[in-house]
Design a protein around this motif. Structure first.
Motif, short mmCIF file in Angstrom:
data_model
loop_
_atom_site.label_atom_id
_atom_site.label_comp_id
_atom_site.label_asym_id
_atom_site.label_seq_id
_atom_site.Cartn_x
_atom_site.Cartn_y
_atom_site.Cartn_z
N PRO A 64 0.87 -1.21 -0.19
CA PRO A 64 0.28 0.16 -0.17
C PRO A 64 0.90 1.08 0.04
N THR A 72 -2.45 -1.25 -3.67
CA THR A 72 -3.80 -0.66 -3.06
C THR A 72 -4.85 -1.63 -3.17
N ALA A 75 -4.59 -4.20 -0.71
CA ALA A 75 -4.89 -3.80 0.60
C ALA A 75 -6.60 -3.67 0.99
N VAL A 76 -7.18 -3.36 -0.25
CA VAL A 76 -8.89 -3.12 0.04
C VAL A 76 -9.14 -4.54 0.08
N ASN A 117 -8.97 3.60 1.12
CA ASN A 117 -8.00 2.60 0.01
C ASN A 117 -8.61 2.79 -1.22
N ARG A 120 -8.14 5.82 -2.98
CA ARG A 120 -6.70 5.87 -3.71
C ARG A 120 -6.72 4.79 -4.87
N LEU A 121 -7.29 3.67 -4.75
CA LEU A 121 -7.34 2.96 -5.87
C LEU A 121 -7.87 3.46 -7.23
N SER A 136 -7.62 13.64 4.07
CA SER A 136 -6.79 12.39 4.49
C SER A 136 -6.69 12.38 6.18
N ASN A 140 -7.92 9.59 8.87
CA ASN A 140 -7.06 8.92 9.66
C ASN A 140 -7.29 9.08 11.15
N ASN A 264 5.31 -2.41 4.43
CA ASN A 264 4.47 -3.07 3.62
C ASN A 264 4.42 -4.34 3.89
#
Length: 607
Positions: A64, A72, A75-76, A117, A120-121, A136, A140, A264
């Protein structure tokens, strides 16, 4: 011939107490088994995929933090599966309501991370997405806050005695370790020219990681109510992994390195732990009572402070590779301070455990003494009733013998009744001794002489067993009633004979001893002073530990009801309690038993 079957028009059923299961039951059982097998295969497959993803960053740039579409998307997926499992666990009706709420908050935290994410993807795929300044950072912070709220919502047991300072010490070590790590990372060259906004963002993340550690310490010290132990440990592992991930990411930034293999890889390890946490929260039955997270042997040791020390040690090792690193000295000093805190924690926890063990032992001893006193009073009352009744029976049996004349059958019956009454009176006398009744003796003698007077009778009772007499010529000075000493010796030798095989050795000792303390684990601890000790030791079968605590209770026996007398040690206990003495029983099922009776030595009057 098979078990009876009855038809209900659709399927057969067998007798409930045996026979072949019904086809309906077999279908239900087979269905559950197949479902369980499918779930196990799915879990193995998901674990294998995650392990591949853990290793992949070390082979190719992947993860990610790379910002590419593949990392990404992975990650999802790896975040979505645990979120689904935890959402299913949050709907379990048999779980504590607060635990379900905690899981729901955790699902919300992971769900927001999945949503971020996904954005982001889409961005990495070239799909236009709305750009909101600061979204962002805000998202977070919300994700971290929901995670902390989930930890704080987990229902915990009450804080035990002595646990407050343990929580404080553990928290100081864990949070101090994180602070040292962040300090070391922030002294790296990469942070010298970092934008102020980026520093503030990382500072907020580090503060929330510290809050996570505080909440986790609270869980580990107090323990969750009716804990699903495996699930809680997996959840604890995610907190430690996420903290390590945050430090590793900042370390890579501080070193101005594009090598993000460690963070990662830790990202996928984190969601592997989340996967197992979700499975355990969903599948493990919630126990009916509170259970500790750690076994009894290591319950005093919180693994989180140890993990913090290991992490700081790793950073110190990395800093030694750069002698000019300004964090080298603070890390070394901080590590020493953390080690001292951990040592104080271990010493303090051990002290608390020992104190609680002593208090528990004293409470058990007091309860045992109170129970024995109650049973002694009951035995004394029963003995007086038996004596009164047997006195009437004995007088009437003598009357029957007197009037029987030439009727031999009637005379024999009267004599048998009288003999039984005398035996019952003997039992009553033993009960009176067990209750603490002190027999009247016109004469008294030293314990040494009272034991010697019984030597011939003891030898006859021992039969073929080897008797060893170790009587100290200068010992046994306590002045006792001969009947009391004889009763104690008789009961102890009788027990030793029953426990010893034919040809076994029985040792009788008489000596003097001075006791300076009372709390030494004795069955009946005497006050400090001088004592004459009568010991009887055998090499027989011994007494099991679970029976040893009850050995002095009247009529307690490990033999069959038709064999055991159940009064031996209770009589000895009663005599020693009434004389102000003590009793110690040492037994091992492999080496035998030694019973020591302590008779107080009265100092002569000096006038």
């Amino acid at each position: 011939m098979g078990s009876p079957r009855y038809s209900d028009g659709h399927k057969e059923c067998t007798d409930a107490f045996g026979g072949t299961p019904t086809p309906g039951y077999m279908n239900l059982s087979t269905t559950k088994h197949r479902r369980s097998m499918r779930e196990q295969r799915w879990l193995v497959l998901a674990t294998a995929v995650l392990l591949v993803l853990v290793l992949l960053p070390w082979l190719v740039p992947f993860g990610p933090l790379q910002g590419d579409a593949g990392g990404t998307m992975a990650a999802v997926l790896v975040m979505g599966v645990p979120a689904v499992l935890l959402a299913g666990a949050a709907r379990r009706g048999d779980l504590d309501i607060r635990l379900r709420q905690a899981l729901a908050l955790l699902v919300g935290s992971i769900g927001l991370a999945v949503l971020g994410n996904l954005v982001r993807l889409l961005t990495s795929l070239g799909v236009p997405t709305p750009q909101v300044p600061g979204i962002s950072v805000v998202s977070n912070v919300i994700i971290w806050a929901l995670g902390i709220a989930a930890l704080l919502r987990i229902p915990l047991v009450r804080l035990g005695r002595g646990a407050a300072w343990q929580f404080g010490t553990d928290t100081a070590i864990a949070v101090g370790g994180l602070a040292l790590a962040i300090f070391a990372v922030w002294t790296l060259p990469g942070f010298a020219h970092a934008p102020r906004a980026a520093r503030l963002q990382l500072l907020a993340f580090n503060a929330m990681a510290a809050a996570n550690l505080v909440a986790l310490n609270l869980i580990l010290v107090r323990g969750p109510r009716r804990a699903l132990r495996r699930a809680v440990w997996c959840l604890a592992a995610t907190i430690i992994i996420e903290t390590t991930y945050l430090v590793a990411m900042q370390y890579a930034l501080g070193r101005q390195s594009a090598d993000f293999r460690v963070p990662n890889s830790l990202f996928f390890v984190d969601y592997l732990a989340f996967l197992f946490a979700g499975v355990f929260f969903l599948r493990d039955p919630q126990p009916n009572s509170d259970i500790p997270l750690l076994p009894e042997q290591v319950r005093a040791f919180n693994p989180l402070p140890m993990a913090a020390i290991v992490g700081v040690s790793a950073l110190l090792v990395l800093s030694t590779r750069h002698p000019s690193d300004p964090a080298l000295f603070p890390l070394a000093v901080g590590l020493g301070a953390m080690a001292l805190l951990l040592l104080a924690r271990v010493v303090g926890a051990t002290t608390v455990i020992l104190r609680f063990a002593r208090e528990e032992a004293a409470t058990l001893q007091r309860q045992q003494t109170e129970r024995l006193q109650l049973m002694r009073r009951l035995a004394g009352g029963i003995a007086h009733v038996i004596n009164n009744l047997m006195g009437v029976v004995l007088m009437n049996s003598e009357l029957v013998v007197d009037v029987a004349g030439s009727n031999e059958e009637l005379r024999t019956s009267g004599q048998e009744i009288g003999e039984s009454a005398r035996l019952a009176s003997g039992l009553a006398s033993r009960l009176l001794l067990a209750s603490g009744h002190r027999p009247f003796d016109a004469e008294h003698s030293s314990l040494r002489e009272a034991v010697r007077a019984q030597r011939e009778l003891v030898g006859q009772a021992a039969g073929s067993r080897e008797m060893a007499w170790e009587v100290d010529e200068m010992g046994g000075q306590a002045i006792v009633a001969p009947s009391s000493a004889a009763a104690v010796l008789r009961e102890l030798v009788s027990n030793a004979i029953e426990a010893s095989p034919e040809g076994g050795r029985i040792t009788i000792r008489v000596h003097d001893d001075t006791r300076a303390a009372t709390h030494d684990g004795m069955t009946l601890a005497p006050p400090p002073g001088r004592y004459s000790v009568l010991e009887v030791e055998d090499a027989g079968c011994g007494i099991a530990p679970d029976s040893l605590a009850r050995a002095c209770e009247p009529f307690f026996t490990t033999h069959d009801l038709s064999e055991g007398r159940g009064l031996g040690l209770s009589v000895v206990y009663g005599v020693m309690a009434s004389s102000g003495g003590g009793l110690q029983i040492e037994s091992n099922t492999s080496t035998g038993t030694r019973v020591s009776a302590y008779f107080p030595v009265s100092l002569p009057d000096v006038r």
